[in-house]
Every structure is written in structure tokens, then in C-alpha cells.
Design a protein around this motif. Structure first.
Motif, PDB file in Angstrom:
ATOM      1  N   GLY A  82       0.823  -1.202   0.000  1.00 16.62           N
ATOM      2  CA  GLY A  82       0.000   0.000   0.000  1.00 16.62           C
ATOM      3  C   GLY A  82       0.852   1.245   0.000  1.00 16.62           C
ATOM      4  O   GLY A  82       2.077   1.211   0.231  1.00 16.62           O
ATOM      5  N   MET A  83       0.204   2.382  -0.232  1.00 17.61           N
ATOM      6  CA  MET A  83       0.934   3.634  -0.312  1.00 17.61           C
ATOM      7  C   MET A  83       1.583   3.993   1.029  1.00 17.61           C
ATOM      8  O   MET A  83       2.699   4.511   1.076  1.00 17.61           O
ATOM      9  N   SER A  84       0.897   3.719   2.141  1.00 19.50           N
ATOM     10  CA  SER A  84       1.452   4.067   3.447  1.00 19.50           C
ATOM     11  C   SER A  84       2.737   3.287   3.714  1.00 19.50           C
ATOM     12  O   SER A  84       3.685   3.814   4.314  1.00 19.50           O
ATOM     13  N   LEU A  85       2.791   2.027   3.272  1.00 17.37           N
ATOM     14  CA  LEU A  85       4.006   1.236   3.434  1.00 17.37           C
ATOM     15  C   LEU A  85       5.156   1.848   2.634  1.00 17.37           C
ATOM     16  O   LEU A  85       6.282   1.949   3.125  1.00 17.37           O
ATOM     17  N   CYS A  86       4.872   2.272   1.412  1.00 18.82           N
ATOM     18  CA  CYS A  86       5.913   2.872   0.568  1.00 18.82           C
ATOM     19  C   CYS A  86       6.446   4.156   1.204  1.00 18.82           C
ATOM     20  O   CYS A  86       7.650   4.426   1.170  1.00 18.82           O
ATOM     21  N   GLY A 118      21.165   7.415   6.836  1.00 18.78           N
ATOM     22  CA  GLY A 118      22.489   8.016   6.876  1.00 18.78           C
ATOM     23  C   GLY A 118      22.792   8.767   8.150  1.00 18.78           C
ATOM     24  O   GLY A 118      23.891   9.293   8.307  1.00 18.78           O
ATOM     25  N   ASP A 119      21.829   8.828   9.114  1.00 18.53           N
ATOM     26  CA  ASP A 119      22.083   9.609  10.316  1.00 18.53           C
ATOM     27  C   ASP A 119      22.559   8.716  11.471  1.00 18.53           C
ATOM     28  O   ASP A 119      22.877   7.547  11.292  1.00 18.53           O
ATOM     29  N   ASP A 120      22.571   9.283  12.681  1.00 15.19           N
ATOM     30  CA  ASP A 120      23.107   8.571  13.845  1.00 15.19           C
ATOM     31  C   ASP A 120      22.264   7.363  14.238  1.00 15.19           C
ATOM     32  O   ASP A 120      22.718   6.493  14.975  1.00 15.19           O
ATOM     33  N   ARG A 121      21.032   7.350  13.768  1.00 12.69           N
ATOM     34  CA  ARG A 121      20.147   6.229  14.138  1.00 12.69           C
ATOM     35  C   ARG A 121      20.109   5.165  13.037  1.00 12.69           C
ATOM     36  O   ARG A 121      19.101   4.503  12.852  1.00 12.69           O
ATOM     37  N   GLU A 122      21.198   5.058  12.306  1.00  8.84           N
ATOM     38  CA  GLU A 122      21.211   4.165  11.150  1.00  8.84           C
ATOM     39  C   GLU A 122      20.860   2.729  11.531  1.00  8.84           C
ATOM     40  O   GLU A 122      20.060   2.085  10.852  1.00  8.84           O
ATOM     41  N   ARG A 123      21.419   2.212  12.618  1.00 11.07           N
ATOM     42  CA  ARG A 123      21.170   0.810  12.988  1.00 11.07           C
ATOM     43  C   ARG A 123      19.698   0.561  13.262  1.00 11.07           C
ATOM     44  O   ARG A 123      19.113  -0.404  12.774  1.00 11.07           O
ATOM     45  N   ILE A 124      19.088   1.474  14.026  1.00  6.31           N
ATOM     46  CA  ILE A 124      17.689   1.242  14.376  1.00  6.31           C
ATOM     47  C   ILE A 124      16.783   1.402  13.170  1.00  6.31           C
ATOM     48  O   ILE A 124      15.788   0.691  13.015  1.00  6.31           O
ATOM     49  N   ASN A 125      17.135   2.325  12.283  1.00  3.16           N
ATOM     50  CA  ASN A 125      16.315   2.493  11.078  1.00  3.16           C
ATOM     51  C   ASN A 125      16.446   1.300  10.141  1.00  3.16           C
ATOM     52  O   ASN A 125      15.488   0.909   9.482  1.00  3.16           O
ATOM     53  N   LEU A 126      17.641   0.715  10.057  1.00  5.74           N
ATOM     54  CA  LEU A 126      17.821  -0.482   9.251  1.00  5.74           C
ATOM     55  C   LEU A 126      17.021  -1.637   9.852  1.00  5.74           C
ATOM     56  O   LEU A 126      16.405  -2.429   9.126  1.00  5.74           O
ATOM     57  N   ALA A 127      16.978  -1.701  11.184  1.00  8.14           N
ATOM     58  CA  ALA A 127      16.181  -2.733  11.847  1.00  8.14           C
ATOM     59  C   ALA A 127      14.691  -2.516  11.585  1.00  8.14           C
ATOM     60  O   ALA A 127      13.929  -3.477  11.378  1.00  8.14           O
ATOM     61  N   ARG A 128      14.275  -1.252  11.599  1.00 12.40           N
ATOM     62  CA  ARG A 128      12.866  -0.964  11.315  1.00 12.40           C
ATOM     63  C   ARG A 128      12.500  -1.343   9.884  1.00 12.40           C
ATOM     64  O   ARG A 128      11.395  -1.822   9.624  1.00 12.40           O
ATOM     65  N   LEU A 129      13.419  -1.118   8.967  1.00 16.23           N
ATOM     66  CA  LEU A 129      13.166  -1.509   7.590  1.00 16.23           C
ATOM     67  C   LEU A 129      13.026  -3.027   7.498  1.00 16.23           C
ATOM     68  O   LEU A 129      12.118  -3.544   6.825  1.00 16.23           O
ATOM     69  N   ALA A 130      13.921  -3.751   8.192  1.00 15.69           N
ATOM     70  CA  ALA A 130      13.845  -5.218   8.198  1.00 15.69           C
ATOM     71  C   ALA A 130      12.510  -5.682   8.792  1.00 15.69           C
ATOM     72  O   ALA A 130      11.891  -6.637   8.294  1.00 15.69           O
ATOM     73  N   TYR A 131      12.066  -4.995   9.849  1.00 10.77           N
ATOM     74  CA  TYR A 131      10.784  -5.352  10.482  1.00 10.77           C
ATOM     75  C   TYR A 131       9.629  -5.127   9.505  1.00 10.77           C
ATOM     76  O   TYR A 131       8.725  -5.967   9.388  1.00 10.77           O
ATOM     77  N   ASN A 132       9.640  -3.986   8.799  1.00 12.55           N
ATOM     78  CA  ASN A 132       8.585  -3.710   7.819  1.00 12.55           C
ATOM     79  C   ASN A 132       8.572  -4.744   6.699  1.00 12.55           C
ATOM     80  O   ASN A 132       7.510  -5.150   6.233  1.00 12.55           O
ATOM     81  N   LEU A 133       9.746  -5.157   6.300  1.00 12.71           N
ATOM     82  CA  LEU A 133       9.818  -6.173   5.252  1.00 12.71           C
ATOM     83  C   LEU A 133       9.300  -7.515   5.759  1.00 12.71           C
ATOM     84  O   LEU A 133       8.621  -8.256   5.030  1.00 12.71           O
TER      85      LEU A 133
END
Length: 855
Positions: free
Chosen positions: A760-764, A775-790
């Protein structure tokens, strides 16, 4: 034009006509004799025909020295002009090792072959094309076979047929010039195998005519008529004499004049204002040439708001250029205040300079002349309001301005202000009203209109008539007519018509007309009575988000190309041996043809590159595009945003093919709501174009595309994240990442078919925000969030095998791309495009804040 100058110009234009006949028939006699026999046809009614035939027959020394012609005969002028032009356009081909002297059917080579150094074995060659609307773009090809007698026979037939149609008593040599352009632009002048055959017969004939007519006027002012002595005995000294003037005319203020408008039917006004400036430029050049009794053979180039002329270095020429500069600028000031200014600069040059010879210091004389001319023009623009013009402005003797009111469109004050009939309560000047009305004609009639420059006009047609300056400062008028109306006007009041212009049509039936090439493609509007499509209709035709796409593009390093492009690095004794006026003129004409004429073919082309992905679902000839401006090396085009991106890639591929990969251009593409101010659209997209030119993909390269707009990084600094070399955008952003998203994610409100993942659009949007913040200081957590969304997308065990396989591929690829800075940036751009294309009209406009781009 005086009778003698008329004869000299015609003889110079036709002096090599026998080469076409010779190659068509395989004649055993010389091309000079063949040309004379061809033109002897009683149905070709050339004035002073005997003299013209003698020029054609004896323009080579071997034949001329055996004749007992008067020393004042024009043939000596054309003989010398041919020598000068030949020295200008012919240089030994260092690669040639054959013993054979001529190959009469060798094809014309591309002038681009020499740019940035000739590469061994790389020789792009042209087919024997003609300039007709129905013809395709004549791309140079390396494996082009030789031309044939049949090719030349077709050209000969077309040439003969049209030479018979010309009324030489009424028409000046411009009719012959445009006929040669139509027939001889893609056949070589020289087929001598020790020379590079990259100058067309048309270009050589044109330069010969320009040189011959200038020689005549220069010597005429000195009362010199012993041409035989000058050109047979004293030619070496004469070629060092500064006989010629290289002239540059340059209009300043074009951008502000075109884009600083705000009104209903804005696109119509934009196109008309752009076209009007092109016409002013062509018209001023013609005014100067007409005042000196010269033909358009002396016009070396016109486009992009400037023109170049080759003129005789006489007192009359200098006086005429000063008169034109003062009177035309006073006229422009009265109409448009300080918005527009014409600078006219010149430098004296000799025949040796034009041929690109070296000076005593080893410097190339033509290169230095170009540099001096550019410097002089820039200095003139810096002190433009000076001398007599400044006095007129400070102490006006006529009431030309009404500073209490101003036109609501162009924002200038004038006594010609009236109430706008389309916007009650608003004030408009007569020219802006006419521009808006004429914009409709440019949309509906395009190539079928003829523009008449007249000395007076009917008040009944005032709202469709534009004012234009004469060289003496008088008002002339532009009327837009059909061919039928033109013929009626010629029959009824011929003295009122000063000149005629046709658009993309080499008319031979309306003899007075000068053809102008113009990039004028626009899709027809749904309401044809509107005349020109508008921003709203183009935006509405977009796929997904309803936005207007704006493309601005400009050729990279073009000034450097003309100054240094023909330099050969391995030629230590004479690195500029290929730099000449003829090659510069040929290069200018090829560039102008691409951006002024062939661009229309690219807009209409239905064929697609099968190796590339497109954002528009299906190909169509009536693309949702409208060219606002396309000049000598740059363009401004609007349209449905997805079609603009597709077109930009089509244009880049065509330009690369056309220039043999020797030249590049950079571009900016912005997306806007159709009601956004035009001047801001131009400014924002101009900033994107500049960012593209800053992109250094390798030493000296620009060759890039910038999309969407400016963003802010975590330190609140302005950045332009969507800037790519063309190949990277095409291959990595579109063909790899966008294609993968489009083939994997299913965005409809239905069950996803096997092999696709429902999203859906909200997921995108969530993915987009996570990717931006990686690219910021929270890179690890954002990468984890992306993995969770996937992970949340994983299909159940009961799902089809191809769906589960598609998910695994999606998970691995997105995670891999997200972990690489370069891939992540490409993925962000691809995902942005994917969101734009899948966004529905009904979705909340507030979602815009999640996306990159302009307002």
C-alpha cells in the motif's frame, strides 16, 4: 540587391551545381562543364544568365586563365571566393593512404567526428537525405555504404524541377539558397580522398557566396574593378588584408522577458513570447543584410537569441551596424524599458584568419578572432546604455512612457496600454494581447502559417499583429497568415510586404518566403478553439500524481567546443588545423537543426528503445508535451511529468547518436502544480539544471540529470539528492530498481497475482522515510525498522511458490540496497517515482510532504 551583386551571389551559390549532375550521370567531362550544361536549360530562367554560366564554367583557374574575359568579370570574384572557402573547409585526411584521388560517391562525414580529436577508424557518415518534414533524423553511422548514382539522380531531379519554378525576376538568391539547403545538405562538397569530406555541398556553396558578395562590396567601395590582377597576381597580399567583418548580435534579457508573466492561458503566451524573440533575432539579421544588399548566405548562424554574420569591412557596413544598434535599442526601450537589449559587435578579419591559419606567434588567428569578438560583446553589454542611446533615455523627445500604469503581463509602462478584454479591470499592452492571441495560431496551425513583415497593418487585425523594429527605428508589423492569405496579399498590395517567413517548410511556391526551422511541437488541446494546450490539461494527462513536468536542458561546454573542440592533441605543429569558419558554421547548423527541427521528430516518435523501461504505459505519436523554447543548444519543454522524463531520455539517446557521442547535455526536471507561477517554475528548474552541470562524473564531464528539487540534510543544509549521470539514472535507477519495484509490488485493492507482493501507499511512504534516515546517527535502528517492515510482508506458507520466491527476492534486494550509500540513493529516487506513478487523484494532497520535489 544590385544586379551585379545579384549575379555574383547566384553564380557563387550555383558554381558547384555540376557536382550533383556529374555524380548522377557519371559524366566524362568536368563538373564545371556539366554544371554549365545543366543550367543552360531554357526553362531555368536565371537573369544575366550568360554571366552566371561563365561563372559556373570557369570558376577554376585551369579553365579561367585560358579565357580572355574582362578583368572586371565577376567570375574572378567567385574564383577567389571558392579558393578561400575551399581553404576554409578542406584539410588533408591524415588517415588516408590510398593512391586513388577521388571517390565520387563517398558519403558526407559528420563534422562531429573531429570534436575532441579524431579517433582512428571512427567516421560517422550520412545517408543522402533531403530536408522534408516526412524524413526521419539523418543519424551518422560508422558502417554507411557509399552513395549511388540513384541517390544523386533523385537529388538532381528535385533540384531541376524547383530551379524551373523560381521566378528570378521577383525573388532574390535566398530562394536558390533554401533550395540548396533542401537538396545538398547531406552530400559532400569534396570527394578527394586526401581530404576530410565533412563539409556539405550546401555549406561550401553558402560560404562561397558569402565571401564573394563581401569581396565585391569591399572592392566596390574602393572603386577597385581589376579583379584579375588582384586575384591572379596579388592574391597572397590580398588574403592578409582585413576584408571581412565577423559580426555577433546578442539579445540580453531573454529569460526575464519570456518567463515573467502571470495570466490565463500562460502556456500560450510563453510559446508566443519565445517565438517572437526568435523572429526578432532573424528579422534584425535580415534588416542588416537587406540594408547592405546581401543575401542570407552571409548569415552564419541564428538561434538562442543571437546571430553571426560575415560582412564586408566597409564604412557603409560600420555605419549600418551603428545605426541598427542605436535605433533598434531605442525601439526596444520604448516598448519594453530595460528588459531587452541588443548588442552588436564586430571584429575585422582576413581570408587567412577565416581559414584558421597561424599567426606569427603561432596562435590560431580564427580562435583569437572568436575570443576577441566574445570579449567585445561582453564589454558592450556591460555598458549598454551609453552614448546617444543614454541621451535619448534621459532626455526623451517623444512621449513613449506612461509611468502611472503598467501592463499586468510584461510589467512595462507604455502609451499603448488598453483594458484586457479577457480580464476586465486589468491593463495590457497591445503587443502582449497580440502575443496571447497569436499563441493560439502557433498551436493549431504550426507549420502551415506564413509570417509577413509589413510596413503597415489593418486596425481590424490589430489584436493579431505584433510590432517589430525596423533598422531605422520605424515600426514594422508581423502578421500570421495562411498560404492563401499570403498569395492574396501579394497580389493586392505587394509593396506593403517587406519579407515573408515560413516555418519548417522549404516553400518554393511562395518565392519570397524565408524558411525558419522551429521546435514547435505541442499536443492539440481537447478544445481546439483554445488553440494551444494549457498547463492544467497537460498535468491532468499525467500517470499517477497530476503534476506538470518541466524540463530545461543545455549542451555542456559548448563555448569550449567552438574554441577548442577541433583541436587535435597529436598535431604539435598545427593543433588547430581543422578549425575554420566553414567547420564552425557547419557545427552551428547541425546543432541548430537538432534543437530547432529534429526535436519535433523526437517528440512525435512512437518507436521505443526495447532495452529501456518507460514510465508511460504505451507509446503514442501525440505525446502530452509542449515545446516552449528550443534554440541553438538549449530547450524548455513542459508536459505530463512522466512523459517529460521519458522524453528526456529519448532526447539524450538521440543527441548522443547524432553527435557520435562527442557532445553531451545536462538537464533539470521539476514537478509542479499547474497553477504554480511560471517564473518560479523556470527558476527552480534552472537551479536543477545548474546542479546537473555541477555533477562531475569524470574529469571534465557534466552529462547529468537532476530531478525533483532541493531538500535539507540533518544539518539543515540545502542538498539536491536526485542528481545522476544519464547512464546511471537509466540503468540503475529505472532499469534496475524502479523496474524491480514495479514488477514486484502490487498496489491495487485486489488480491495480488502470483509472483507479486501486495503493498500500500502508506508502506511505501514508511520505507521512503526509513531509507532517507539511514544516513544519520540512528542508522542501525532504522535499518532494523526496515527489516521489520519487510518481515511483515512475508506471505503465509499456503501462498503460491512464486509469491514466496518474490518476497525473498524483495527482502534480500531492499536490505542489500539499503546497506549501500550509492544503491540506497538510487532506491530512494526509484521509490519516489514508483509512489508518484501509483498515487491516485483522490489521495490527500498532504501526502506531498513525504515526497521530494517542487511545489
Amino acid at each position: 540587391m544590385s544586379n551585379k551583386l545579384h549575379t555574383i551571389t547566384l553564380g557563387a551559390l550555383l558554381h558547384d551545381i555540376g557536382k550533383i549532375v556529374y555524380r548522377a550521370e557519371g559524366s566524362s567531362i568536368s563538373h564545371a562543364e556539366t554544371g554549365k550544361e545543366f543550367l543552360s536549360n531554357e526553362n531555368i530562367k536565371i537573369p544575366d544568365k550568360d554571366t552566371v554560366l561563365q561563372i559556373v564554367r570557369f570558376h577554376h583557374k585551369s579553365g579561367l586563365k585560358k579565357q580572355n574575359l574582362p578583368s572586371s568579370h565577376p567570375v574572378y570574384l567567385v574564383y577567389e571566393a571558392d579558393n578561400i572557402a575551399s581553404a576554409l573547409d578542406r584539410r588533408d585526411d591524415e588517415e588516408s593512404s590510398t593512391e586513388q584521388v577521388f571517390e565520387h560517391y563517398t558519403p558526407l562525414e559528420s563534422v562531429f567526428n573531429l570534436i575532441w580529436g579524431r579517433k582512428t577508424g571512427q567516421k560517422g557518415k550520412y545517408p543522402a537525405s533531403t530536408l522534408r518534414v516526412e524524413d526521419n533524423i539523418p543519424f551518422p553511422e560508422e558502417n554507411r555504404t557509399n552513395l549511388t548514382k540513384g541517390d544523386y539522380s533523385r537529388i538532381k531531379s528535385h533540384l531541376e524541377e524547383n530551379l524551373k519554378k523560381i521566378d528570378y525576376q521577383l525573388e532574390n538568391p535566398n530562394s536558390v539558397l533554401k533550395l540548396l539547403e533542401a537538396t545538398a545538405s547531406f552530400i559532400p562538397s569534396s570527394t578527394y580522398l586526401k581530404e576530410i569530406p565533412d563539409i556539405s555541398l550546401f555549406d561550401h556553396s553558402k560560404i562561397t557566396a558569402a565571401v564573394a558578395s563581401s569581396l565585391f562590396l569591399y572592392l566596390d567601395e574602393k572603386n577597385e574593378t581589376d579583379y584579375k590582377t588582384i586575384f591572379f597576381k596579388n592574391y597572397e597580399q590580398f588574403r592578409k588584408e582585413e576584408v571581412f567583418l565577423l559580426v555577433l548580435g546578442d539579445i540580453s534579457g531573454i529569460q526575464d522577458f519570456i518567463y515573467t508573466i502571470s495570466s490565463k492561458g500562460a502556456l500560450k503566451s510563453l510559446r508566443a513570447r519565445s517565438f517572437y524573440l526568435d523572429l526578432i533575432c532573424e528579422h534584425i539579421a535580415d534588416e542588416i543584410l537587406s540594408a547592405l544588399n546581401l543575401s542570407r548566405a552571409n548569415l552564419l548562424y541564428s538561434g538562442g537569441g543571437h546571430f553571426r554574420l560575415l560582412l564586408p569591412n566597409t564604412e557603409k557596413t560600420a555605419a549600418m551596424l551603428n545605426l541598427a544598434r542605436e535605433n533598434i535599442n531605442w525601439w526596444l526601450f520604448k516598448r519594453y524599458s530595460t528588459a531587452l537589449y541588443l548588442e552588436i559587435s564586430s571584429v575585422p578579419v582576413s581570408a587567412y584568419t577565416l581559414s584558421g591559419k597561424q599567426g606569427t606567434d603561432g596562435e590560431n588567428l580564427l580562435k583569437k578572432a572568436y575570443e576577441d569578438l566574445a570579449l567585445k560583446a561582453n564589454q558592450g553589454k556591460m555598458r549598454r546604455f551609453s552614448g546617444p542611446l543614454l541621451e535619448k533615455i534621459i532626455f526623451p523627445r517623444e512621449n513613449s512612457l506612461d509611468c502611472r500604469r503598467e501592463c499586468t503581463i510584461c510589467r512595462t509602462s507604455s502609451t499603448d496600454l488598453i483594458e484586457d478584454p479577457f480580464n476586465p479591470g486589468s491593463i495590457i499592452c497591445k503587443n502582449c494581447l497580440a502575443l496571447r492571441n497569436i499563441g493560439g495560431k502557433l498551436g493549431t496551425e504550426k507549420d502551415n502559417i506564413i509570417i509577413a513583415v509589413t510596413r503597415s497593418h489593418s486596425e481590424k487585425n490589430a489584436s493579431n499583429t505584433l510590432e517589430i523594429p525596423g533598422i531605422s527605428g520605424e515600426n514594422l508589423y508581423l502578421s500570421f497568415l495562411s498560404e492563401t492569405q499570403t498569395r492574396e496579399e501579394l497580389a493586392k498590395n505587394p509593396d506593403n510586404i517587406k519579407r515573408l517567413y515560413s516555418i519548417n517548410r522549404l516553400y518554393t511556391g511562395v518565392g519570397y518566403s524565408t524558411n525558419l526551422w522551429a521546435g514547435n511541437y505541442s499536443r492539440e488541446p481537447e478544445l481546439k478553439e483554445e488553440g494551444y494546450i494549457d498547463f492544467n490539461e497537460l498535468a491532468k494527462a499525467s500517470c499517477g500524481i497530476k503534476r506538470l513536468g518541466v524540463l530545461r536542458a543545455d549542451v555542456d561546454n559548448l563555448g569550449l567546443v567552438f574554441a577548442e573542440g577541433f583541436k587535435q592533441g597529436d598535431e604539435k605543429s598545427d593543433p588547430y588545423k581543422y578549425l575554420s569558419l566553414s567547420r564552425s558554421a557547419a557545427l552551428s547548423r547541425q546543432m541548430s537543426m537538432f534543437f530547432k527541427y529534429y526535436i519535433n521528430h523526437i517528440c512525435r516518435r512512437k518507436e521505443r528503445n526495447k532495452n529501456r523501461i518507460y514510465l508511460t504505459p504505451e507509446s503514442r505519436a501525440d505525446k502530452n508535451l509542449a515545446l516552449v523554447y528550443s534554440g541553438g543548444d538549449d530547450l524548455f519543454i513542459v508536459g505530463a511529468w512522466n512523459e517529460i522524463i521519458d522524453f528526456a531520455l529519448d532526447l539524450r539517446e538521440a543527441f548522443e547518436h547524432y553527435t557520435m557521442g562527442r557532445l553531451t547535455f545536462s538537464a533539470g526536471i521539476g514537478l509542479f502544480r499547474p497553477g504554480f507561477p511560471i517564473s518560479q517554475m523556470a527558476a527552480f528548474t534552472g537551479d536543477l539544471e545548474k546542479e546537473a552541470k555541477k555533477n562531475k562524473t569524470s574529469p571534465g564531464e557534466k552529462n547529468s540529470l537532476a530531478l525533483f528539487g532541493m531538500e535539507y540534510d540533518k544539518e539543515a543544509k540545502e542538498i539536491f539528492p536526485h542528481v545522476y549521470p544519464w547512464d546511471e539514472f537509466r540503468d540503475k535507477v529505472l532499469s534496475e530498481k524502479y523496474r524491480f519495484l514495479a514488477e514486484t509490488l502490487y498496489m491495487e485493492d485486489k488480491t495480488a497475482p502470483p509472483g507479486m507482493i501486495k503493498a500500500g501507499m502508506s508502506l511505501c511512504y514508511r520505507w521512503l522515510n526509513l531509507l532517507r534516515n539511514l544516513g544519520d546517527d540512528r542508522e542501525r535502528i532504522n535499518l532494523a525498522r526496515l527489516a521489520y517492515n519487510l518481515a511483515r510482508l512475508e506471505p503465509p506458507a499456503s501462498a503460491p511458490e512464486e509469491t514466496r520466491a518474490a518476497y525473498e527476492t524483495l527482502r534480500k534486494k531492499l536490505y542489500m540496497w539499503a546497506s549501500s550509500d550509492k544503491d540506497r540513493r538510487q532506491l530512494i529516487t526509484a521509490l519516489t517515482l514508483f509512489i508518484y506513478l501509483n498515487r491516485k487523484e483522490k489521495e490527500d494532497e498532504a501526502d506531498d510532504q513525504n515526497l521530494s520535489g517542487n511545489p
